[in-house]
Each structure stands twice: as C-alpha cells, then as structure tokens.
Write an enzyme that holds these catalytic residues in place. Structure first.
Site: not given
Ligand code: DOR
Ligand code: ZN
Length: 347
Positions: A14, A16, A100, A175
């Site tokens: 997981h 980003h 997702k 998470h």
């Molecule tokens: O803390 C987070 N940041 N939780 C999420 O679900 C998305 C993520 C983000 O894209 O910044």
């Molecule tokens: Zn996330």
C-alpha cells in the site's frame, strides 16, 4: 543474538507515489529497499481506467533512478460508474493487481469514491469470479460517527455485509488501526487479509495530540489509543499470514501538513525497514519480519516472493536518514519514530 538479518527483498502492499515533481522526488525512497508496491490510485483525477493505469505506471517507471529494481503494481479507483468488463480486462491484461474502494469523502482525494455500495455490486461480483482483490479503505464517513470509531463501525455496517453479499471476493482491509479489525481478520476466512503500516505500530493518539499537535503524525485512519497499537503489534508479529506490510507512505509537502487544516499522511518510505526491524526486535519476533515484509503479501496476491535479498545489520551508532526529502513539489518530512534506529540496510 545475530547482528545481521537477511530477508527476501520486501514489497510494500500500500503506497502513495503521487505524480509529477512529487513522484520524481519520492519514488527513489521506495525503490531503494522495496521490489514491488501496490500503487494507490487517488490522484486528481483518479486512476479509473486500464489505460490510465498503464499511463501512470509508465510515468512511475520514468521517475525511477537509473538501474532501480522496482515494479509498480497498479490499482484502479472504484467509482459508481466503473464497468465490470473494464476491470476484468485490465486484470487479465496484467495492467492491474487490485481495485481500490474508497468510501466517498473518507480521505485524501476520495470524492469520486463510492456512496452507495449497491451500485458497485456487479463489479464486485465480477471481481470475485475473476479473483481480483479489492483493497478497502475501511472507515465510514457518517459525520455522526466519532473519528476514532469509524473503522470499527465500518466493519459492522459496510465490510461484513459486503463480504457476505459477495462470497469469494478477496479483500484486503488496508492500514488497519484497531483491535476490532485484527479480531475481525483473525475470525474470517483466508479471503480476508489486512495491511498494517509502520507508523501505526509506533504511534498512538497521544503522540499526535498530547503536549502539542504534531501534524506529521496525522494520517487516516487516525492512530487510536494504546491498546489498539498493541493489538496491531501482536497481529504483525504473530506469524499469521493474513497480516502484511502496507506502509501507506503518503507524502504531502510540509506546508500542506503544517497548516490550519493539515493533510492526512505519514511519509515513512525512507526509514520503514529500520523501524520495522526495531519493532520486531522489541517484540522478540525478528524471525517473523520476513513473513510480514516479504512473504505474506505475495502469497495473498498470488505472486512469487522476490528472489533478491537484502541484509539488515545492527550497528552501535544510530542510523542516519534525512529529516526531510526535498522534492520539486516542496519538502516532505520523514516520519520520526521518536527513538534512535540501529538496524541499517546494507546496499
Ligand atoms: O493518511 C492518509 N493519507 N490516509 C489515506 O487514506 C490517504 C493518504 C493520502 O493519500 O494522503
Ligand atoms: Zn493510503
């Protein structure tokens, strides 16, 4: 006890990576230690079609340092307009590893997510049939539900009914932050797994709020009370293959975090493995670290584990890492675990 541990190269289930200047700035942080990662699709606009996933994958590959050994595993962002046939074709063509599901409004860039879960029923049924995993952001968005209860309520109101209505659907609860979630996973079949982040093994809600507000510890789902952190540690270090690493490393430029209305996300890509070795050692479970970082995830996603190895070495002096990564989109503060790290990753 040995001062070195050798692991199969880890994967991050997981992650980003963002896009543009931010992507270029932070991609090397994950590619350094991880072989593969499930890439979150919550860009603006979101990644909703196979063609968009392919184009995003190519931008990620172009952002990697020369010689990097890193494979992005793409996901599609489920909307109420998603067509089952598109998802199945993208999976069959090897373009995506999962889909997702964001409840609309649950977190960063989730406005295009799902409001009415009945409207994605057909897609979920087709995914169950084809064996496409569904990654779920497990929080209700009902403003009447306290933010610290949103994950537990989601299990009862949304996740459990959805799984009962779609037998065979393979789900990753992403998470997880509560004892409720770890208990639900343990009580379920092998069709359900959960990722656990590095930061939720380290901080509880006091770290965010006691003695001053610390925006770099704010993420979603928000860290809960200490008993939940201990339940997460117990799950991660249990050897149960349904729990594996998904860092949810989520960069935001510092000004967007240190703000009157700060963004959610902890950026842990840089020091995750040193922190995890520290945590697993504290729990007397260093022998189970490889399962958590390198074996359980591939098993759930039906992929082979990585053949390459990395070595962690315990050193007397603290491991040094940058306090922030300077990207073309601004500085990004690296998660501070609050203790010195002594497990260094050898090149
Ligand atoms: O803390 C987070 N940041 N939780 C999420 O679900 C998305 C993520 C983000 O894209 O910044
Ligand atoms: Zn996330």
């Amino acid at each position: 006890m040995s001062d070195t541990i050798t692991l199969r190269r880890p994967d991050d289930w997981h992650l980003h990576l963002r896009d543009g200047d931010m992507l270029r700035g932070i991609a090397p942080e994950s590619a350094r230690h991880f072989a593969r990662a499930i890439i979150m699709p919550n860009l603006v606009p979101p990644v909703v079609t196979g063609a968009e996933a392919r184009a995003y994958r190519d931008r990620i590959l172009a952002a990697l340092p020369e010689g990097a050994d890193f494979t992005p595993l793409m996901t599609l962002y489920l909307t109420e307009a998603t067509e089952a046939a598109d998802v199945i074709a993208a999976h069959r063509d090897g373009l995506i590893a999962a889909v997702k599901l964001y409840p609309a409004g649950a977190t960063t860039n989730s406005a295009s997510g799902v409001r009415d879960f009945d409207r994605v029923r057909g897609v979920l049924e087709a995914m169950a049939e084809a064996g496409v995993p569904l990654c779920v952001h497990g929080e209700v968005t009902d403003p009447g539900i306290d933010i610290f209860d949103r994950e537990a309520v989601f299990i009862d109101r949304v996740l459990d009914p959805l799984r009962r209505a779609t037998p065979g659907l393979r789900v990753v609860m992403e998470h997880v932050t509560t004892a409720d979630a770890t208990a639900y996973v343990r009580a379920s079949s092998s069709d359900l797994a959960a990722t656990i982040t590095t930061h939720h093994l380290v901080i509880n809600r006091n770290h965010i709020l006691a003695g001053g507000i610390r925006p770099h510890y704010y993420c979603l789902p928000v860290a809960k009370r200490e008993s939940h952190r201990l339940a997460l540690r117990a799950a991660a270090t249990s050897g149960d293959a349904r729990f594996f690493l998904g860092t949810d490393s989520a960069p935001h430029p510092d000004p967007a975090k240190e703000s009157a209305c700060g963004c959610a996300g902890c950026f842990t890509a840089t020091n995750t493995l040193s922190i995890l070795a520290h945590v697993f050692e504290e729990e007397g479970a260093l022998d189970l670290l490889e399962g958590f970082t390198s074996l359980n995830g591939p098993a759930f996603y039906r992929l082979p584990p990585n053949e390459a190895r990395i070595t962690l070495r315990r050193q007397a002096e603290p491991v040094t890492y940058p306090a922030r990564i300077n990207t073309g989109a601004g500085p990004v503060t690296v998660f501070d675990p609050g203790f010195a790290l002594h497990w260094a990753i050898e090149a």
